[in-house]
Design a protein around this motif. Structure first.
Motif, PDB file in Angstrom:
ATOM      1  N   SER A 173       1.125  -1.156   0.065  1.00 40.50           N
ATOM      2  CA  SER A 173      -0.017   0.171   0.054  1.00 40.50           C
ATOM      3  C   SER A 173       0.884   1.422   0.025  1.00 40.50           C
ATOM      4  CB  SER A 173      -1.011   0.023   1.076  1.00 40.50           C
ATOM      5  OG  SER A 173      -0.232   0.103   2.357  1.00 40.50           O
ATOM      6  N   TYR A 174       0.432   2.304  -0.902  1.00 40.60           N
ATOM      7  CA  TYR A 174       1.165   3.510  -0.680  1.00 40.60           C
ATOM      8  C   TYR A 174       0.325   4.646  -0.458  1.00 40.60           C
ATOM      9  CZ  TYR A 174       3.672   7.595  -2.854  1.00 40.60           C
ATOM     10  OH  TYR A 174       4.278   8.662  -3.145  1.00 40.60           O
TER      11      TYR A 174
ATOM     12  N   LEU B 106      -2.349   4.078  -3.833  1.00 39.42           N
ATOM     13  CA  LEU B 106      -1.946   3.133  -4.521  1.00 39.42           C
ATOM     14  C   LEU B 106      -1.942   1.803  -3.632  1.00 39.42           C
ATOM     15  CD1 LEU B 106      -1.255   1.839  -7.344  1.00 39.42           C
ATOM     16  CD2 LEU B 106       1.122   2.614  -6.779  1.00 39.42           C
ATOM     17  N   VAL B 107      -2.823   0.888  -3.940  1.00 37.23           N
ATOM     18  CA  VAL B 107      -2.847  -0.233  -2.982  1.00 37.23           C
ATOM     19  C   VAL B 107      -3.204  -1.410  -4.044  1.00 37.23           C
ATOM     20  CG1 VAL B 107      -4.035  -1.049  -1.092  1.00 37.23           C
ATOM     21  CG2 VAL B 107      -3.968   1.104  -1.168  1.00 37.23           C
ATOM     22  N   LEU B 108      -2.489  -2.519  -3.553  1.00 39.79           N
ATOM     23  CA  LEU B 108      -3.023  -3.833  -4.033  1.00 39.79           C
ATOM     24  C   LEU B 108      -3.536  -4.604  -2.880  1.00 39.79           C
ATOM     25  CD1 LEU B 108      -2.761  -5.756  -6.489  1.00 39.79           C
ATOM     26  CD2 LEU B 108      -0.852  -6.659  -5.775  1.00 39.79           C
TER      27      LEU B 108
ATOM     28  N   GLN C 132      -2.658   0.548   4.805  1.00 40.36           N
ATOM     29  CA  GLN C 132      -2.366   1.889   5.636  1.00 40.36           C
ATOM     30  C   GLN C 132      -4.066   2.727   5.658  1.00 40.36           C
ATOM     31  OE1 GLN C 132       1.209   4.230   4.828  1.00 40.36           O
ATOM     32  NE2 GLN C 132       1.178   2.928   3.044  1.00 40.36           N
ATOM     33  N   ASP C 133      -4.187   2.927   6.713  1.00 40.79           N
ATOM     34  CA  ASP C 133      -5.538   4.082   7.123  1.00 40.79           C
ATOM     35  C   ASP C 133      -4.940   5.314   7.375  1.00 40.79           C
ATOM     36  OD1 ASP C 133      -7.761   2.277   6.405  1.00 40.79           O
ATOM     37  OD2 ASP C 133      -7.658   1.068   8.400  1.00 40.79           O
TER      38      ASP C 133
ATOM     39  N   GLY D  84       4.843  10.248  -0.178  1.00 40.12           N
ATOM     40  CA  GLY D  84       4.123   9.345   0.554  1.00 40.12           C
ATOM     41  C   GLY D  84       4.942   8.121   1.106  1.00 40.12           C
ATOM     42  N   VAL D  85       4.413   7.087   1.692  1.00 39.17           N
ATOM     43  CA  VAL D  85       4.868   5.983   2.381  1.00 39.17           C
ATOM     44  C   VAL D  85       4.323   4.679   1.744  1.00 39.17           C
ATOM     45  CG1 VAL D  85       5.288   4.709   4.621  1.00 39.17           C
ATOM     46  CG2 VAL D  85       4.989   7.216   4.485  1.00 39.17           C
TER      47      VAL D  85
END
Length: 426
Positions: free
Chosen positions: A266-267, A276-278, A353-354, A345-346
Motif C-alpha cells: 500500500s502507498y 496506490l494499493v493492491l 494503511q489507514d 508518500g509512504v
C-alpha cells in the motif's frame, strides 16, 4: 340507660367500620359495602371475623398483599446489595483495564477496526509472538548447522543470539504467568507486547546480519515472509515515490491464506491513505486502488505457489492491464483517469494503511511471501513483462523503486530469506 349504652356502642362500632372501610378504599380504589345480619347477643367484631362471606375474602387478600409487599421489600434490599457489589467490581475492573483508543483515519467500507488488539486478544498475540520466536530459533539452528563453529567470531555471535532468545522466552513465559495470576489491564499488555516486538525485531536484524556473513549473493535475491495475520508485521520502503502519470508494478507472490491473501503493498500520501494499493480481503477478488478508485483484477493466486504479477496503468483515460505469470489476463479503463500518483508518500509491504505510515488492520494484513517488488515510472511492454516472469537476463529493475535489501526495512517479526526467482518458484 342500658339501651342508651347499647345504642352508643353500636354507633361507635359503625364509626370504626367506616374508618376501616375508608382506609381500605384509599388503598384499593373502589370498595363495595356489605351488610350482614348477626344474632343480637353476638359480639359484632367476632361475628365479622367469623363471617365466611366477601369480608373474609377481603381479609385474606389483605394478608396476602401484606406478605407480598414484605417479600418484595426484602427482594429489593437484596438486589440493591447485589447492584452495589457489581458496581464496585466494575469500578475496580475499569480502573485496572483502560480501553485502547481507536486509531484515527478513514477505513474502506466493510473493514474492521482491530487496532489496539484488537479484536485480537492478548493470548492470541502471545501465541503469535511465540511462533515468531520459534521461527527465529530455527533460523539460528540452521546457521549453526551450516556454518559450524569455525571462528571465535561465529561462536561469539551464536552465544549472543542464544542469550537473546533465552531472554525472549523468559519474557513471554513471565507475561503468560502474569496474565493468569493478575489479569492485568490492556495498557500494560500493550506496553509489554511492544517491548517483546521490539526485541524480536532487533533479534531478527542480528540473525539477518549473521546470515549474510561473507555471503556474496546479490542484494536483490531475497524474499520477505509474513507468517501471521497481525497488525504489526510489515516492511517499509526507505524512500518515497515520485509523481507518476503512468506506472508498472511487478512482484513475485506466494500465499494460500483464506479468506483473501490480504494487502501485498500500500502507498499512502498526505490526505489520501489509498493512493496506490493492491489488496485481496475477505471473499472479494484482488483489487487495485488508485486515489481510492477500484478496479477488480483477474488474478488467481491463492494456491500456495509462486506467481509473478504485473499491473500497468496510465493516467490518460485510466487505462490498466493485468498480467499473471507473464500472460495478460485482463484490462480496463476509467481507473482514476487524469489523476497522477502523488509524491512524498509512504510505501508499506504487508499492511493496508489507514493513516500515513500506520493505522494497520489485522484483517487486511498480508499472509505469505513477497519478492522482487519493482516499480517503473512508465508502462512496460508485453515483452518486458514476459522477460521478468521468466527471469530472462534482459529483464530490467524498477527505475523508481527497486528490490534491494538496502531499500527495505522489516518490522514486527517479518523475516527475510534467500530467494531465486523462477528457480525457487513452484
Amino acid at each position: 340507660m342500658t339501651g342508651t349504652m347499647e345504642g352508643f356502642s353500636w354507633k361507635l362500632f359503625l364509626l370504626s367500620c367506616l374508618v376501616v372501610v375508608e382506609s381500605l378504599a384509599q388503598d384499593f380504589g373502589q370498595t363495595q359495602f356489605i351488610c350482614t345480619s348477626v344474632p343480637k347477643d353476638m359480639d359484632l367484631c367476632t361475628a365479622t371475623m367469623q363471617n365466611s362471606g366477601p369480608a373474609e375474602d377481603l381479609k385474606s387478600t389483605i394478608i396476602q398483599l401484606r406478605e407480598t409487599v414484605l417479600q418484595q421489600k426484602e427482594t429489593i434490599v437484596n438486589q440493591k446489595e447485589t447492584i452495589r457489589e457489581l458496581t464496585s467490581k466494575l469500578s475496580r475492573c475499569e480502573s485496572q483495564s483502560l480501553p485502547a483508543a481507536a486509531g484515527p483515519g478513514g477505513r474502506r467500507p466493510g473493514s474492521k477496526n482491530t487496532m489496539g488488539d484488537v479484536s485480537r486478544g492478548t493470548t492470541d498475540t502471545l501465541a503469535q509472538l511465540g511462533q515468531t520466536l520459534q521461527t527465529l530459533k530455527q533460523r539460528l539452528e540452521n546457521l549453526e548447522y551450516s556454518r559450524g563453529n569455525n571462528t571465535v567470531q561465529a561462536n561469539s555471535l551464536k552465544d549472543l543470539l542464544q542469550n537473546k532468545i533465552d531472554d525472549m522466552e523468559k519474557q513471554v513465559l513471565s507475561r503468560v504467568n502474569t496474565l493468569e495470576e493478575t489479569k492485568s489491564g490492556s495498557r500494560n499488555d500493550t506496553e509489554q507486547r511492544n517491548r517483546v516486538e521490539s526485541t524480536l525485531t532487533s533479534l531478527h536484524h542480528r540473525i539477518t546480519d549473521l546470515e549474510k556473513g561473507k555471503d556474496t549473493r546479490p542484494t536483490d535475491k531475497f524474499q520477505i515472509t509474513f507468517p501471521l495475520r497481525t497488525n504489526y508485521m510489515y516492511a517499509k520502503a526507505k524512500k518515497s515515490l515520485p509523481e507518476m502519470y503512468s506506472f508498472t508494478v511487478c512482484l513475485w507472490i506466494k500465499s494460500n491464506a483464506s479468506p483473501g491473501v490480504g494487502t501485498p503493498f500500500s502507498y499512502a500520501v498526505p490526505g489520501q491513505a489509498n493512493e496506490l494499493v493492491l489488496i485481496e480481503w475477505g471473499n472479494n477478488p484482488m483489487e487495485i486502488l488508485i486515489n481510492d478508485k477500484v478496479a477488480k483484477l483477474p488474478f488467481l493466486i491463492n494456491d500456495g505457489k509462486w506467481h509473478h504479477l504485473c499491473i500497468t496503468w496510465t493516467t490518460r483515460d485510466g487505462m490498466w492491464e493485468a498480467f499473471q505469470d507473464g500472460v495478460k489476463r485482463g484490462s480496463g479503463e476509467n481507473l482514476a483517469p487524469y489523476h497522477p500518483i502523488k509524491p512524498e508518500g509512504v510505501l508499506v509491504l504487508g499492511q493496508e494503511q489507514d493513516t500515513l505510515g500506520g493505522g494497520f488492520d489485522a484483517t487486511q494484513a498480508f499472509v505469505g511471501e513477497l519478492a522482487n517488488l519493482n516499480i517503473w515510472n512508465k508502462k512496460l511492454s508485453i515483452t518486458e513483462i514476459y522477460n521478468l516472469a521468466t527471469c530472462n537476463s534482459k529483464a530490467s529493475t524498477g527505475d523508481v523503486f527497486s528490490w534491494t535489501e538496502s531499500n527495505i526495512e522489516v518490522f514486527g517479526g517479518a523475516t527475510k530469506w534467500t530467494f531465486e526467482p523462477c528457480r525457487s518458484a513452484n
